[in-house]
Motif scaffolding. Structure first.
Motif, PDB file in Angstrom:
ATOM      1  N   PRO A  44      -3.549   3.654   2.954  1.00 48.75           N
ATOM      2  CA  PRO A  44      -3.995   4.297   4.191  1.00 48.75           C
ATOM      3  C   PRO A  44      -2.863   4.800   5.079  1.00 48.75           C
ATOM      4  N   SER A  78       0.189   5.911   4.300  1.00 44.10           N
ATOM      5  CA  SER A  78       0.723   7.162   3.752  1.00 44.10           C
ATOM      6  C   SER A  78      -0.272   8.306   3.930  1.00 44.10           C
ATOM      7  N   GLU A  79      -1.553   7.996   3.750  1.00 47.75           N
ATOM      8  CA  GLU A  79      -2.582   9.023   3.923  1.00 47.75           C
ATOM      9  C   GLU A  79      -2.653   9.474   5.372  1.00 47.75           C
ATOM     10  N   ALA A  80      -2.479   8.531   6.306  1.00 41.52           N
ATOM     11  CA  ALA A  80      -2.499   8.880   7.728  1.00 41.52           C
ATOM     12  C   ALA A  80      -1.322   9.796   8.062  1.00 41.52           C
ATOM     13  N   ASP A 123     -11.762   9.033   8.518  1.00 36.37           N
ATOM     14  CA  ASP A 123     -11.178   9.607   7.310  1.00 36.37           C
ATOM     15  C   ASP A 123     -10.124   8.659   6.747  1.00 36.37           C
ATOM     16  N   VAL A 124      -9.419   7.999   7.651  1.00 37.18           N
ATOM     17  CA  VAL A 124      -8.418   7.003   7.262  1.00 37.18           C
ATOM     18  C   VAL A 124      -8.547   5.824   8.215  1.00 37.18           C
ATOM     19  N   LYS A 129     -10.123  15.719  12.182  1.00 35.73           N
ATOM     20  CA  LYS A 129      -9.887  14.564  11.325  1.00 35.73           C
ATOM     21  C   LYS A 129      -9.801  13.301  12.187  1.00 35.73           C
ATOM     22  N   GLN A 138       0.835  -1.208   0.000  1.00 33.11           N
ATOM     23  CA  GLN A 138       0.000   0.000   0.000  1.00 33.11           C
ATOM     24  C   GLN A 138       0.869   1.257   0.000  1.00 33.11           C
ATOM     25  N   ARG A 173       0.249  11.786   5.995  1.00 33.92           N
ATOM     26  CA  ARG A 173      -0.033  13.079   5.357  1.00 33.92           C
ATOM     27  C   ARG A 173      -1.021  13.885   6.195  1.00 33.92           C
ATOM     28  N   LEU A 174      -2.069  13.233   6.674  1.00 29.80           N
ATOM     29  CA  LEU A 174      -3.080  13.913   7.483  1.00 29.80           C
ATOM     30  C   LEU A 174      -2.469  14.449   8.770  1.00 29.80           C
ATOM     31  N   GLU A 221       0.780   3.987  -1.653  1.00 29.65           N
ATOM     32  CA  GLU A 221      -0.039   5.207  -1.572  1.00 29.65           C
ATOM     33  C   GLU A 221      -1.350   4.877  -0.874  1.00 29.65           C
TER      34      GLU A 221
END
Length: 342
Positions: free
Chosen positions: A50, A52-54, A155-156, A138, A46, A56-57, A48
């Motif tokens: 969850p 990585s998104e976490a 959100d994630v 968030k 993964q 970033r958030l 890109e």
């Protein structure tokens, strides 16, 4: 507390029992190691996803990271919050149950919430998550179930599913809490790196620790100063200098000129070597026996730099001088040891 019934007391812990305990310990560690490896492999698929998104958030969060849980997950959440806070990400722990009774006021619209519940169905979270979402904070959920309500509201969502717990009954959270804790560490390390967090930054949040003392302690914090510094003029006779050495207890004396500049040093070691020459000590002046141009350190330098000088040149004392060469202090290796710089 009730007294255990004789029937519930364990049998004698004999060699067979010891062998079983060791086998269970090894099995527990293997199950938890397998859980961590499985989590690692899922993340590897993964790039890109969850995780990585976490990250970033959390990097975009302008408030604090609020980590919350209940039960065993609450203990894990508290540790994750502490790790984040000590590695450059402002964070705090809020108990999910206490949030229902006032602690929700600790969360603002600028914060990011990490909610931890392996089932993803903890009633306390289900009650407070809509409020958190409504205020604009968030939400990152860490659960073991992609289909749980908490996962769906987040959100994630980060999945820490494990095939089985290490508990022989497959009931007590063991492998799952280990995986969650490791994932929290992974988040903290990723954030630390993304923020350019350095050793010096870590020391500032750990001033009482060994690293903090090493990186934040300056020479002026530990040096001897004023009358505690042994110092004589170059024309002083050796016997008088020896009295100064004895009085100040640093096994040395600095030699200064009329302006107070450090121009030399004389140590106990120098005295021992001098004795071997069998000279008339009473006639010797410090200018005759001192080491000229002594090594010095500036008071604003880190104490660890003083340690490095001492270790490099195998000396136990070091003079402290300002930018003009004026003697302002002195260090003995014992001063650095007492300050736990060494």
């Amino acid at each position: 507390m009730s007294v255990p019934d004789a029937k519930t007391l364990p049998k004698a812990f004999d060699a067979k029992s010891a062998a079983r305990a060791l086998a269970l310990a090894q099995e527990t560690l293997q199950i938890e190691a397998d859980a961590l490896l499985a989590l690692k492999n899922r993340l590897a698929q993964q790039v890109e996803g969850p995780f990585s998104e976490a990250v970033r958030l959390l990097l975009q969060c302008t408030g604090r990271v609020v980590v919350s849980g209940i039960g065993k997950s609450g203990h894990i959440a508290r540790k994750i919050a502490a790790t984040l806070a000590s590695t450059g990400t402002p964070a705090l722990f809020v108990h999910a149950a206490e949030a229902l009774h006032g602690d929700l006021g600790m969360i603002t619209e600028h914060d990011a919430v990490i909610a931890i519940s392996y089932s993803g169905e903890a009633a306390e979270f289900i009650a407070i998550i809509p409020i958190i979402k409504r205020m604009g904070a968030k939400l990152i959920a860490i659960t073991g179930n992609d289909e749980s309500r908490l996962a769906q509201l987040a959100d994630v969502h980060l999945n820490v599913r494990v095939d089985k717990e290490a508990c022989p009954l497959n009931l007590a959270p063991t492998a799952s809490t280990t995986a969650t804790l490791a994932l929290g560490d992974a988040l903290a390390v990723a954030l630390l790196d993304a923020r350019g967090f350095r050793e010096e930054d870590f020391a500032r949040s750990h001033p009482g620790g060994a690293l903090g003392r090493r990186l934040l302690t300056h020479v002026r914090d530990v040096m001897r100063s004023g009358d505690a510094v042994p110092a004589v003029r170059a024309d002083v006779r050796l016997p008088s200098a020896l009295l100064e050495i004895t009085k100040k207890g640093m096994a040395m004396t600095a030699v200064v000129d009329d302006q107070g500049r450090a121009i030399g040093i004389f140590t106990d070691g120098d005295l021992r070597r001098l004795i071997e020459t069998a000279q008339d000590f009473g006639k010797l002046a410090m200018a005759d026996v001192m080491h000229a141009n002594p090594r010095t350190v500036h008071p604003d330098q880190l104490a660890v730099e003083a340690v490095e000088i001492m270790e490099t040149f195998r000396i136990n004392q070091l003079l402290v001088a300002d930018a003009d060469g004026i003697l302002v202090g002195a260090l003995h290796i014992h001063d650095l040891t007492r300050a736990k710089v060494i």
